[in-house]
Design a protein around this motif. Structure first.
Motif, PDB file in Angstrom:
ATOM      1  N   LYS A   1      30.135  17.346  -2.835  1.00  0.00           N
ATOM      2  CA  LYS A   1      29.583  15.987  -2.851  1.00  0.00           C
ATOM      3  C   LYS A   1      28.836  15.718  -4.153  1.00  0.00           C
ATOM      4  O   LYS A   1      28.991  14.654  -4.762  1.00  0.00           O
ATOM      5  N   GLU A   2      28.018  16.658  -4.588  1.00  0.00           N
ATOM      6  CA  GLU A   2      27.243  16.485  -5.815  1.00  0.00           C
ATOM      7  C   GLU A   2      28.165  16.382  -7.026  1.00  0.00           C
ATOM      8  O   GLU A   2      27.939  15.567  -7.930  1.00  0.00           O
ATOM      9  N   THR A   3      29.216  17.179  -7.050  1.00  0.00           N
ATOM     10  CA  THR A   3      30.175  17.137  -8.155  1.00  0.00           C
ATOM     11  C   THR A   3      30.855  15.777  -8.220  1.00  0.00           C
ATOM     12  O   THR A   3      31.001  15.198  -9.302  1.00  0.00           O
ATOM     13  N   ILE A   4      31.248  15.263  -7.078  1.00  0.00           N
ATOM     14  CA  ILE A   4      31.886  13.941  -7.040  1.00  0.00           C
ATOM     15  C   ILE A   4      30.910  12.869  -7.508  1.00  0.00           C
ATOM     16  O   ILE A   4      31.272  11.984  -8.290  1.00  0.00           O
ATOM     17  N   ARG A   5      29.660  12.934  -7.044  1.00  0.00           N
ATOM     18  CA  ARG A   5      28.646  11.965  -7.488  1.00  0.00           C
ATOM     19  C   ARG A   5      28.489  11.998  -9.010  1.00  0.00           C
ATOM     20  O   ARG A   5      28.430  10.955  -9.663  1.00  0.00           O
ATOM     21  N   GLU A   6      28.409  13.203  -9.577  1.00  0.00           N
ATOM     22  CA  GLU A   6      28.238  13.331 -11.021  1.00  0.00           C
ATOM     23  C   GLU A   6      29.437  12.764 -11.776  1.00  0.00           C
ATOM     24  O   GLU A   6      29.275  12.104 -12.797  1.00  0.00           O
ATOM     25  N   CYS A   7      30.624  13.019 -11.256  1.00  0.00           N
ATOM     26  CA  CYS A   7      31.831  12.530 -11.928  1.00  0.00           C
ATOM     27  C   CYS A   7      31.931  11.009 -11.881  1.00  0.00           C
ATOM     28  O   CYS A   7      32.446  10.389 -12.801  1.00  0.00           O
ATOM     29  N   LEU A   8      31.434  10.422 -10.811  1.00  0.00           N
ATOM     30  CA  LEU A   8      31.578   8.978 -10.637  1.00  0.00           C
ATOM     31  C   LEU A   8      30.356   8.172 -11.074  1.00  0.00           C
ATOM     32  O   LEU A   8      30.385   6.946 -11.033  1.00  0.00           O
ATOM     33  N   GLN A   9      29.277   8.821 -11.503  1.00  0.00           N
ATOM     34  CA  GLN A   9      28.054   8.084 -11.796  1.00  0.00           C
ATOM     35  C   GLN A   9      28.220   7.080 -12.929  1.00  0.00           C
ATOM     36  O   GLN A   9      27.582   6.032 -12.940  1.00  0.00           O
ATOM     37  N   ASN A  10      29.062   7.334 -13.894  1.00  0.00           N
ATOM     38  CA  ASN A  10      29.261   6.399 -14.998  1.00  0.00           C
ATOM     39  C   ASN A  10      30.570   5.633 -14.878  1.00  0.00           C
ATOM     40  O   ASN A  10      31.006   4.997 -15.828  1.00  0.00           O
ATOM     41  N   PHE A  11      31.169   5.695 -13.728  1.00  0.00           N
ATOM     42  CA  PHE A  11      32.444   5.016 -13.497  1.00  0.00           C
ATOM     43  C   PHE A  11      32.176   3.618 -12.979  1.00  0.00           C
ATOM     44  O   PHE A  11      31.330   3.398 -12.128  1.00  0.00           O
ATOM     45  N   SER A  12      32.867   2.664 -13.538  1.00  0.00           N
ATOM     46  CA  SER A  12      32.764   1.307 -13.008  1.00  0.00           C
ATOM     47  C   SER A  12      34.160   0.706 -12.967  1.00  0.00           C
ATOM     48  O   SER A  12      35.003   0.997 -13.807  1.00  0.00           O
ATOM     49  N   ALA A  13      34.363  -0.101 -11.995  1.00  0.00           N
ATOM     50  CA  ALA A  13      35.660  -0.755 -11.833  1.00  0.00           C
ATOM     51  C   ALA A  13      35.419  -2.254 -11.791  1.00  0.00           C
ATOM     52  O   ALA A  13      34.494  -2.733 -11.145  1.00  0.00           O
ATOM     53  N   ILE A  14      36.256  -2.958 -12.475  1.00  0.00           N
ATOM     54  CA  ILE A  14      36.162  -4.408 -12.489  1.00  0.00           C
ATOM     55  C   ILE A  14      37.482  -4.956 -11.985  1.00  0.00           C
ATOM     56  O   ILE A  14      38.542  -4.620 -12.504  1.00  0.00           O
ATOM     57  N   LYS A  15      37.379  -5.776 -10.972  1.00  0.00           N
ATOM     58  CA  LYS A  15      38.583  -6.393 -10.434  1.00  0.00           C
ATOM     59  C   LYS A  15      38.765  -7.736 -11.116  1.00  0.00           C
ATOM     60  O   LYS A  15      37.881  -8.577 -11.102  1.00  0.00           O
ATOM     61  N   THR A  16      39.891  -7.895 -11.723  1.00  0.00           N
ATOM     62  CA  THR A  16      40.187  -9.178 -12.338  1.00  0.00           C
ATOM     63  C   THR A  16      41.176  -9.908 -11.452  1.00  0.00           C
ATOM     64  O   THR A  16      42.112  -9.322 -10.932  1.00  0.00           O
ATOM     65  N   GLU A  17      40.919 -11.168 -11.289  1.00  0.00           N
ATOM     66  CA  GLU A  17      41.817 -11.965 -10.467  1.00  0.00           C
ATOM     67  C   GLU A  17      42.866 -12.586 -11.372  1.00  0.00           C
ATOM     68  O   GLU A  17      42.550 -13.156 -12.412  1.00  0.00           O
ATOM     69  N   THR A  18      44.087 -12.431 -10.963  1.00  0.00           N
ATOM     70  CA  THR A  18      45.164 -13.060 -11.707  1.00  0.00           C
ATOM     71  C   THR A  18      45.698 -14.195 -10.866  1.00  0.00           C
ATOM     72  O   THR A  18      45.927 -14.053  -9.663  1.00  0.00           O
ATOM     73  N   GLU A  19      45.855 -15.310 -11.509  1.00  0.00           N
ATOM     74  CA  GLU A  19      46.365 -16.470 -10.794  1.00  0.00           C
ATOM     75  C   GLU A  19      47.872 -16.368 -10.758  1.00  0.00           C
ATOM     76  O   GLU A  19      48.521 -16.233 -11.789  1.00  0.00           O
ATOM     77  N   GLN A  20      48.401 -16.403  -9.568  1.00  0.00           N
ATOM     78  CA  GLN A  20      49.847 -16.358  -9.430  1.00  0.00           C
ATOM     79  C   GLN A  20      50.368 -17.780  -9.353  1.00  0.00           C
ATOM     80  O   GLN A  20      49.873 -18.583  -8.564  1.00  0.00           O
ATOM     81  N   SER A  21      51.310 -18.047 -10.207  1.00  0.00           N
ATOM     82  CA  SER A  21      51.880 -19.388 -10.172  1.00  0.00           C
ATOM     83  C   SER A  21      52.775 -19.501  -8.952  1.00  0.00           C
ATOM     84  O   SER A  21      53.443 -18.539  -8.559  1.00  0.00           O
ATOM     85  N   PRO A  22      52.773 -20.669  -8.321  1.00  0.00           N
ATOM     86  CA  PRO A  22      53.611 -20.831  -7.144  1.00  0.00           C
ATOM     87  C   PRO A  22      55.078 -20.670  -7.517  1.00  0.00           C
ATOM     88  O   PRO A  22      55.496 -21.039  -8.612  1.00  0.00           O
ATOM     89  N   GLU A  23      55.788 -20.070  -6.616  1.00  0.00           N
ATOM     90  CA  GLU A  23      57.200 -19.826  -6.862  1.00  0.00           C
ATOM     91  C   GLU A  23      57.952 -21.147  -6.791  1.00  0.00           C
ATOM     92  O   GLU A  23      57.845 -21.887  -5.816  1.00  0.00           O
ATOM     93  N   LEU A  24      58.659 -21.455  -7.838  1.00  0.00           N
ATOM     94  CA  LEU A  24      59.417 -22.701  -7.877  1.00  0.00           C
ATOM     95  C   LEU A  24      60.808 -22.455  -7.322  1.00  0.00           C
ATOM     96  O   LEU A  24      61.461 -21.470  -7.652  1.00  0.00           O
ATOM     97  N   LEU A  25      61.243 -23.364  -6.465  1.00  0.00           N
ATOM     98  CA  LEU A  25      62.569 -23.250  -5.865  1.00  0.00           C
ATOM     99  C   LEU A  25      63.545 -24.147  -6.605  1.00  0.00           C
ATOM    100  O   LEU A  25      63.187 -25.218  -7.095  1.00  0.00           O
ATOM    101  N   THR A  26      64.767 -23.694  -6.653  1.00  0.00           N
ATOM    102  CA  THR A  26      65.793 -24.531  -7.267  1.00  0.00           C
ATOM    103  C   THR A  26      66.140 -25.664  -6.317  1.00  0.00           C
ATOM    104  O   THR A  26      65.781 -25.642  -5.128  1.00  0.00           O
ATOM    105  N   GLU A  27      66.856 -26.639  -6.831  1.00  0.00           N
ATOM    106  CA  GLU A  27      67.257 -27.777  -6.000  1.00  0.00           C
ATOM    107  C   GLU A  27      68.134 -27.318  -4.850  1.00  0.00           C
ATOM    108  O   GLU A  27      67.987 -27.772  -3.715  1.00  0.00           O
ATOM    109  N   ASP A  28      69.020 -26.360  -5.113  1.00  0.00           N
ATOM    110  CA  ASP A  28      69.893 -25.838  -4.047  1.00  0.00           C
ATOM    111  C   ASP A  28      69.084 -25.142  -2.958  1.00  0.00           C
ATOM    112  O   ASP A  28      69.361 -25.284  -1.773  1.00  0.00           O
ATOM    113  N   GLU A  29      68.054 -24.389  -3.367  1.00  0.00           N
ATOM    114  CA  GLU A  29      67.213 -23.717  -2.376  1.00  0.00           C
ATOM    115  C   GLU A  29      66.442 -24.726  -1.539  1.00  0.00           C
ATOM    116  O   GLU A  29      66.302 -24.572  -0.319  1.00  0.00           O
ATOM    117  N   ASN A  30      65.949 -25.788  -2.178  1.00  0.00           N
ATOM    118  CA  ASN A  30      65.252 -26.841  -1.435  1.00  0.00           C
ATOM    119  C   ASN A  30      66.184 -27.523  -0.442  1.00  0.00           C
ATOM    120  O   ASN A  30      65.797 -27.814   0.693  1.00  0.00           O
TER     121      ASN A  30
END
Length: 98
Positions: free
Chosen positions: A54-83
């Motif tokens: 447990k202590e080893t894991i704490r030491e390894c992760l103490q300077n670790f940071s994660a940042i979640k970035t949100e990516t905007e997904q564009s809506p899927e466009l359908l062709t005229e035939d699909e519509n």
């Protein structure tokens, strides 16, 4: 002082029994103390090694940071035939707007 006695049998035709016997017969210290320590470790697994891990894991992760970035997904466009296909499926299955 209260002493409890216990007798063990090892069936040497059984692999687990045979392995246990091989371990015990090679012990040069007290077999009694070894069995007691082993039983206690089995039922109380939070030993020094657990705390060390447990202590080893704490030491390894103490300077670790994660940042979640949100990516905007564009809506899927359908062709005229699909519509047109979806419209015909709505007509066939009923679109629930009746």
């Amino acid at each position: 002082m209260s002493i409890k006695r216990m007798s063990l049998r090892f069936n040497l035709d059984n692999e687990a029994d045979r392995k246990a016997w091989e371990h015990l017969k090679n012990i040069t210290d007290s077999k009694n103390k070894t069995v007691i320590a082993t039983v206690n470790q089995f039922y109380e697994p939070h030993t020094e090694i657990t705390e060390t891990i447990k202590e080893t894991i704490r030491e390894c992760l103490q300077n670790f940071s994660a940042i979640k970035t949100e990516t905007e997904q564009s809506p899927e466009l359908l062709t005229e035939d699909e519509n047109l296909l979806l419209d015909s499926l709505d007509d066939f299955l009923g679109d629930g707007r009746h």
